[in-house]
Design an enzyme around this catalytic site. Structure first.
Site, PDB file in Angstrom:
ATOM      1  N   GLU A 168     -80.514 -50.820 -90.415  1.00 51.14           N
ATOM      2  CA  GLU A 168     -81.037 -51.942 -89.624  1.00 51.14           C
ATOM      3  C   GLU A 168     -80.553 -53.252 -90.230  1.00 51.14           C
ATOM      4  O   GLU A 168     -80.282 -53.345 -91.427  1.00 51.14           O
ATOM      5  CB  GLU A 168     -82.566 -51.902 -89.553  1.00 51.14           C
ATOM      6  CG  GLU A 168     -83.293 -52.123 -90.870  1.00 51.14           C
ATOM      7  CD  GLU A 168     -83.731 -53.560 -91.108  1.00 51.14           C
ATOM      8  OE1 GLU A 168     -83.567 -54.423 -90.210  1.00 51.14           O
ATOM      9  OE2 GLU A 168     -84.220 -53.835 -92.214  1.00 51.14           O
ATOM     10  N   ARG A 174     -88.084 -50.972 -88.264  1.00 49.08           N
ATOM     11  CA  ARG A 174     -86.818 -51.263 -87.579  1.00 49.08           C
ATOM     12  C   ARG A 174     -85.790 -50.143 -87.747  1.00 49.08           C
ATOM     13  O   ARG A 174     -84.769 -50.151 -87.069  1.00 49.08           O
ATOM     14  CB  ARG A 174     -86.246 -52.592 -88.087  1.00 49.08           C
ATOM     15  CG  ARG A 174     -87.054 -53.812 -87.654  1.00 49.08           C
ATOM     16  CD  ARG A 174     -86.339 -55.112 -87.989  1.00 49.08           C
ATOM     17  NE  ARG A 174     -86.177 -55.322 -89.405  1.00 49.08           N
ATOM     18  CZ  ARG A 174     -87.069 -55.915 -90.205  1.00 49.08           C
ATOM     19  NH1 ARG A 174     -88.224 -56.347 -89.691  1.00 49.08           N
ATOM     20  NH2 ARG A 174     -86.827 -56.089 -91.494  1.00 49.08           N
ATOM     21  N   SER A 200     -79.083 -58.688 -98.940  1.00 51.07           N
ATOM     22  CA  SER A 200     -79.978 -59.720 -98.420  1.00 51.07           C
ATOM     23  C   SER A 200     -79.434 -61.092 -98.799  1.00 51.07           C
ATOM     24  O   SER A 200     -79.302 -61.395 -99.989  1.00 51.07           O
ATOM     25  CB  SER A 200     -81.382 -59.529 -98.999  1.00 51.07           C
ATOM     26  OG  SER A 200     -82.278 -60.494 -98.509  1.00 51.07           O
ATOM     27  N   HIS A 237     -91.101 -61.050-106.385  1.00 59.01           N
ATOM     28  CA  HIS A 237     -90.838 -61.223-104.955  1.00 59.01           C
ATOM     29  C   HIS A 237     -91.964 -61.994-104.276  1.00 59.01           C
ATOM     30  O   HIS A 237     -91.709 -62.762-103.345  1.00 59.01           O
ATOM     31  CB  HIS A 237     -90.641 -59.885-104.248  1.00 59.01           C
ATOM     32  CG  HIS A 237     -90.116 -60.055-102.850  1.00 59.01           C
ATOM     33  ND1 HIS A 237     -90.948 -60.132-101.755  1.00 59.01           N
ATOM     34  CD2 HIS A 237     -88.854 -60.211-102.370  1.00 59.01           C
ATOM     35  CE1 HIS A 237     -90.218 -60.307-100.657  1.00 59.01           C
ATOM     36  NE2 HIS A 237     -88.946 -60.365-101.013  1.00 59.01           N
ATOM     37  N   PHE A 274     -90.700 -69.775-100.095  1.00 57.67           N
ATOM     38  CA  PHE A 274     -90.112 -69.917 -98.771  1.00 57.67           C
ATOM     39  C   PHE A 274     -91.166 -70.334 -97.751  1.00 57.67           C
ATOM     40  O   PHE A 274     -90.926 -71.214 -96.913  1.00 57.67           O
ATOM     41  CB  PHE A 274     -89.450 -68.615 -98.345  1.00 57.67           C
ATOM     42  CG  PHE A 274     -88.899 -68.658 -96.949  1.00 57.67           C
ATOM     43  CD1 PHE A 274     -87.782 -69.426 -96.645  1.00 57.67           C
ATOM     44  CD2 PHE A 274     -89.518 -67.967 -95.917  1.00 57.67           C
ATOM     45  CE1 PHE A 274     -87.291 -69.484 -95.347  1.00 57.67           C
ATOM     46  CE2 PHE A 274     -89.032 -68.017 -94.623  1.00 57.67           C
ATOM     47  CZ  PHE A 274     -87.911 -68.779 -94.339  1.00 57.67           C
ATOM     48  N   HIS A 327     -80.507 -59.862 -93.643  1.00 56.16           N
ATOM     49  CA  HIS A 327     -80.366 -58.698 -94.525  1.00 56.16           C
ATOM     50  C   HIS A 327     -79.875 -57.504 -93.718  1.00 56.16           C
ATOM     51  O   HIS A 327     -79.928 -57.495 -92.492  1.00 56.16           O
ATOM     52  CB  HIS A 327     -81.666 -58.372 -95.280  1.00 56.16           C
ATOM     53  CG  HIS A 327     -82.710 -57.650 -94.477  1.00 56.16           C
ATOM     54  ND1 HIS A 327     -84.028 -58.023 -94.483  1.00 56.16           N
ATOM     55  CD2 HIS A 327     -82.638 -56.568 -93.653  1.00 56.16           C
ATOM     56  CE1 HIS A 327     -84.718 -57.196 -93.705  1.00 56.16           C
ATOM     57  NE2 HIS A 327     -83.898 -56.307 -93.197  1.00 56.16           N
TER      58      HIS A 327
END
Length: 313
Positions: A100, A134, A175, A255, A262, A280
């Site tokens: 994906e 996904r 990514s 992370h 962000f 990504h």
């Protein structure tokens, strides 16, 4: 997808760049790569490394490209093991049901350059678990690794060469981010706040990732053929399983900090107005869909770090 690497000790960067040029030339031969880009990074042992990431529309096209004399003879030449550079070739051939890719914008990267068109916005996004949802195969397959899964060494094809084989359900992620169109506050916030936090997370995975199921991680900056940096970067990491990758992204402090920084920028500047481009691509691979070969590389390169020291001699 083929990751073609050139590693050198400090002081041999010019020779390494010449070799990168030779690799790019090879990609344009018969059955050419549909897309490639070039990246540079300094690895965990301090070796400057260039990485050409190339994509083909089918396994058969890649195999024909790889088998033609101008490519095969160069790769198999004894000089690769004696010229003072390290070389590696890592090949991934995921099935479409186990792949994906996702974009925050309308600019393609990586495998998406082979797509005929871009889909509309998708529903499987913006929540923990969206990545797994996904993947078409996730509807019927947990994609967990088999018991006692490990990296195994294949018979050495020649002195100075090591070939490895992965196990079923290894997960690969690329990514990336591009900040070339960012300006003023957004650019400042990315370069001074988000990028340093991202780098801390990438270096944790590089140096200590094996403790949480990450075989290796490379944080790279894209460059042109002359080695000039572009305002684009990506992390490429290989994981024991998709679940190990998910656990890091959902709960590990490195992370969580990246995600938090962000979201602060999104809140301050407004999501739709951001010029930072993100993407990504994720693959879950069976053992038969992976190939790793290392020539004259130091023992911490890629999957070599999983091989017992005696086997590297």
């Amino acid at each position: 997808m083929a990751c073609l690497g050139v590693q050198c000790p400090k002081g041999k960067e010019s020779a390494a760049l010449v070799t990168v040029g030779a690799l790019v030339h090879q990609l344009a031969l018969k059955d050419p790569a549909a897309f490639h880009d070039i990246a540079h990074y300094t690895d965990e042992a301090g070796f400057p490394t260039w990485m050409v990431m190339a994509y083909w529309p089918s396994v058969e096209a890649f195999q024909r490209w790889q088998a033609q004399p101008d490519v095969a003879n160069w790769w198999n030449a004894p000089a690769r093991a004696s010229e003072g550079l390290g070389h590696f070739r890592e090949v991934f051939t995921p099935h479409v049901t186990h792949f994906e890719t996702l974009f925050s914008n309308d600019r393609f990267e990586g495998a998406a350059h082979m797509a005929a068109a871009r889909s509309d916005e998708i529903r499987e996004h913006g929540y923990w678990g969206g990545m797994r949802d996904r993947l078409p195969s996730s509807q019927t397959n947990a994609m967990g690794s088999p018991a006692n899964a490990h990296i195994s060494e294949l018979p050495s094809p020649a002195k100075g060469r090591i070939k490895l084989m992965g196990h079923d359900n290894i997960a690969l992620i690329r990514s990336g981010q591009e900040w070339s169109e960012t300006t003023s506050k957004e650019r400042e916030q990315y370069l001074k706040d988000i990028e340093p936090t991202l780098r801390v997370g990438m270096e944790f995975l590089r140096d200590k990732g094996q403790s949480i199921g990450c075989y290796f991680n490379r944080f790279v900056q894209l460059v042109d053929l002359q080695g000039k940096p572009l305002e684009k970067s990506y992390g490429m990491s290989l994981w024991h399983t998709l679940e190990h990758m998910e656990n890091w992204s959902e709960s590990h402090i490195t992370h969580v900090n990246i995600f938090g920084k962000f979201m602060q920028m999104v809140g301050a500047l407004g999501g739709p107005n951001l010029k930072l481009r993100l993407y990504h691509e994720v693959s879950v691979l069976q053992a038969s869909e992976q190939s790793y070969e290392y020539v004259n590389c130091h023992p911490h390169t890629g999957l070599l770090k999983t091989v017992p020291p005696a086997a590297k001699l």
